[in-house]
Motif scaffolding. Structure first.
Motif, PDB file in Angstrom:
ATOM      1  N   THR A 112       2.862   1.748  -3.310  1.00  0.00           N
ATOM      2  CA  THR A 112       2.067   2.282  -4.417  1.00  0.00           C
ATOM      3  C   THR A 112       1.715   3.747  -4.191  1.00  0.00           C
ATOM      4  OG1 THR A 112       0.039   1.388  -3.451  1.00  0.00           O
ATOM      5  CG2 THR A 112       1.107   0.064  -5.124  1.00  0.00           C
ATOM      6  N   GLU A 113       1.482   4.129  -2.939  1.00  0.00           N
ATOM      7  CA  GLU A 113       1.194   5.538  -2.655  1.00  0.00           C
ATOM      8  C   GLU A 113       2.406   6.405  -2.977  1.00  0.00           C
ATOM      9  OE1 GLU A 113      -0.060   5.796   1.411  1.00  0.00           O
ATOM     10  OE2 GLU A 113      -1.959   4.782   1.028  1.00  0.00           O
ATOM     11  N   LYS A 171       7.392   8.051   3.332  1.00  0.00           N
ATOM     12  CA  LYS A 171       6.075   8.598   3.026  1.00  0.00           C
ATOM     13  C   LYS A 171       5.852   9.925   3.747  1.00  0.00           C
ATOM     14  CE  LYS A 171       1.173   7.588   3.399  1.00  0.00           C
ATOM     15  NZ  LYS A 171       0.169   6.663   3.916  1.00  0.00           N
ATOM     16  N   SER A 200      -2.522   4.150  -7.828  1.00  0.00           N
ATOM     17  CA  SER A 200      -3.598   3.869  -6.889  1.00  0.00           C
ATOM     18  C   SER A 200      -3.431   2.455  -6.363  1.00  0.00           C
ATOM     19  CB  SER A 200      -4.964   4.051  -7.543  1.00  0.00           C
ATOM     20  OG  SER A 200      -5.101   3.170  -8.623  1.00  0.00           O
ATOM     21  N   TYR A 201      -3.657   2.255  -5.107  1.00  0.00           N
ATOM     22  CA  TYR A 201      -3.454   0.971  -4.439  1.00  0.00           C
ATOM     23  C   TYR A 201      -4.313  -0.112  -5.057  1.00  0.00           C
ATOM     24  CZ  TYR A 201      -3.269  -2.506  -0.725  1.00  0.00           C
ATOM     25  OH  TYR A 201      -3.112  -3.663  -0.021  1.00  0.00           O
ATOM     26  N   LYS A 218       0.827  -1.208   0.000  1.00  0.00           N
ATOM     27  CA  LYS A 218       0.000   0.000   0.000  1.00  0.00           C
ATOM     28  C   LYS A 218       0.862   1.259   0.000  1.00  0.00           C
ATOM     29  CE  LYS A 218      -3.517   2.357   2.706  1.00  0.00           C
ATOM     30  NZ  LYS A 218      -4.270   2.334   3.965  1.00  0.00           N
ATOM     31  N   ILE A 219       1.833   1.319   0.886  1.00  0.00           N
ATOM     32  CA  ILE A 219       2.677   2.504   0.976  1.00  0.00           C
ATOM     33  C   ILE A 219       3.545   2.643  -0.259  1.00  0.00           C
ATOM     34  CG2 ILE A 219       4.580   3.569   2.259  1.00  0.00           C
ATOM     35  CD1 ILE A 219       3.296   2.437   4.815  1.00  0.00           C
TER      36      ILE A 219
END
Length: 84
Positions: A40-41, A82, A46-47, A37-38
């Motif tokens: 891709t962010e 992030k 988009s996740y 998730k992180i």
């Protein structure tokens, strides 16, 4: 100790080990999911819509503490990246 007692003890131990493996597997999945998730962010996608390996695709035979700590370190690094 009778043979039945030994079998019972071995069965109980086996069940405990299976439960420990299941718990470790859940930890790996949760960490890998968060890493995905992180990642891709950070990369701007988009996740869930990229072609990267999903959290469920980790090596289920390598559930060692060392590997889990590597994933945790990677997750921590990504979380710091992030924030920046």
């Amino acid at each position: 100790m009778s043979l039945n007692d030994r079998v019972s003890a071995a069965t109980n131990l086996l069940e405990e080990l299976r439960a420990m493996k299941a718990e470790r597997s859940k930890q790996f999945t949760a960490i890998r999911s968060e890493i995905d998730k992180i990642s891709t962010e950070i990369s701007g996608r988009s996740y869930g819509y990229d072609n990267s390996p999903r959290a469920s695709e980790f090596d289920e035979h390598d559930l060692t503490i060392r590997r889990l700590n590597e994933y945790r370190a990677r997750l921590s690094s990504l979380q710091k990246e992030k924030v920046l």
